[in-house]
Design a protein around this motif. Structure first.
Motif, PDB file in Angstrom:
ATOM      1  N   UNK A  77     112.049  67.356  33.018  1.00 19.18           N
ATOM      2  CA  UNK A  77     113.057  67.316  31.970  1.00 19.18           C
ATOM      3  C   UNK A  77     112.568  67.852  30.639  1.00 19.18           C
ATOM      4  N   UNK A  78     111.747  68.892  30.678  1.00 23.26           N
ATOM      5  CA  UNK A  78     111.199  69.449  29.439  1.00 23.26           C
ATOM      6  C   UNK A  78     112.321  69.969  28.555  1.00 23.26           C
ATOM      7  N   UNK A  79     113.263  70.690  29.154  1.00 23.30           N
ATOM      8  CA  UNK A  79     114.364  71.249  28.379  1.00 23.30           C
ATOM      9  C   UNK A  79     115.201  70.145  27.745  1.00 23.30           C
ATOM     10  N   UNK A  80     115.516  69.104  28.534  1.00 21.18           N
ATOM     11  CA  UNK A  80     116.303  67.999  28.007  1.00 21.18           C
ATOM     12  C   UNK A  80     115.550  67.267  26.907  1.00 21.18           C
ATOM     13  N   UNK A  81     114.232  67.121  27.087  1.00 17.47           N
ATOM     14  CA  UNK A  81     113.426  66.444  26.077  1.00 17.47           C
ATOM     15  C   UNK A  81     113.445  67.204  24.755  1.00 17.47           C
ATOM     16  N   UNK A  82     113.282  68.532  24.824  1.00 15.81           N
ATOM     17  CA  UNK A  82     113.314  69.336  23.599  1.00 15.81           C
ATOM     18  C   UNK A  82     114.693  69.269  22.950  1.00 15.81           C
ATOM     19  N   UNK A  83     115.744  69.298  23.753  1.00  5.65           N
ATOM     20  CA  UNK A  83     117.097  69.219  23.224  1.00  5.65           C
ATOM     21  C   UNK A  83     117.338  67.855  22.588  1.00  5.65           C
ATOM     22  N   UNK A  84     116.864  66.795  23.212  1.00  2.00           N
ATOM     23  CA  UNK A  84     117.004  65.458  22.638  1.00  2.00           C
ATOM     24  C   UNK A  84     116.245  65.347  21.318  1.00  2.00           C
ATOM     25  N   UNK A  85     115.076  65.978  21.245  1.00  3.14           N
ATOM     26  CA  UNK A  85     114.300  65.960  20.010  1.00  3.14           C
ATOM     27  C   UNK A  85     115.063  66.647  18.880  1.00  3.14           C
ATOM     28  N   UNK A  86     115.652  67.806  19.173  1.00  2.00           N
ATOM     29  CA  UNK A  86     116.432  68.518  18.155  1.00  2.00           C
ATOM     30  C   UNK A  86     117.633  67.686  17.712  1.00  2.00           C
ATOM     31  N   UNK A  87     118.307  67.048  18.658  1.00  5.29           N
ATOM     32  CA  UNK A  87     119.460  66.211  18.316  1.00  5.29           C
ATOM     33  C   UNK A  87     119.044  65.003  17.490  1.00  5.29           C
ATOM     34  N   UNK A  88     117.900  64.416  17.812  1.00  2.16           N
ATOM     35  CA  UNK A  88     117.412  63.265  17.043  1.00  2.16           C
ATOM     36  C   UNK A  88     117.062  63.680  15.611  1.00  2.16           C
TER      37      UNK A  88
END
Length: 130
Positions: free
Chosen positions: A40-51
């Motif tokens: 889930x690297x892509x999801x993790x990076x996307x979650x980081x940007x959203x946070x």
């Protein structure tokens, strides 16, 4: 030259067949790899940007609330009392507290929220450009 090309193509087919037999997947780009990865690297990076964006939104809202408090304390009190207190008071209760009608409270909250949104957008743009 033609023989060399055929040999390279045959070797490439062999590598692809061998890898597919062992469960190795080939992707066209690195972004596709991130999207399909089990970690889930892509999801993790996307979650980081959203946070990070939510943190900027929160900071912009606090700055806008501070501006509203300095600019019109009455609107600030109505907006915070109506949206940020538990349990949420009714418009009639707020009107009774300030000695105005329910309709006047509604109009004041709308005006306060308009100013709050405007200031929040200004602060958000400033925070993003920093």
């Amino acid at each position: 030259m033609n023989v060399e090309l055929k040999r390279l193509m045959r070797h490439q087919r062999y590598v692809i067949e061998r890898d597919s037999a062992k469960g190795v997947l080939h992707y066209g780009s690195e972004e596709e790899l991130y999207k399909m990865s089990p970690c889930g690297i892509y999801e993790y990076e996307q979650e980081q940007r959203e946070a990070e964006y939510r943190a900027l939104l929160r900071k912009a809202m606090y700055l806008a609330l501070r501006d509203l408090k300095e600019w019109n304390h009455y609107w600030y009190e109505l907006v915070t009392a109506y949206y940020l207190t538990e349990p949420q008071p009714t418009l009639a209760q707020l009107g009774a507290r300030y000695g105005v009608t329910r309709q006047a409270v509604t109009k004041s909250i709308r005006k306060g929220m308009t100013v709050l949104r405007c200031h929040a957008n200004i602060h958000l743009r400033e925070l993003i450009n920093e």
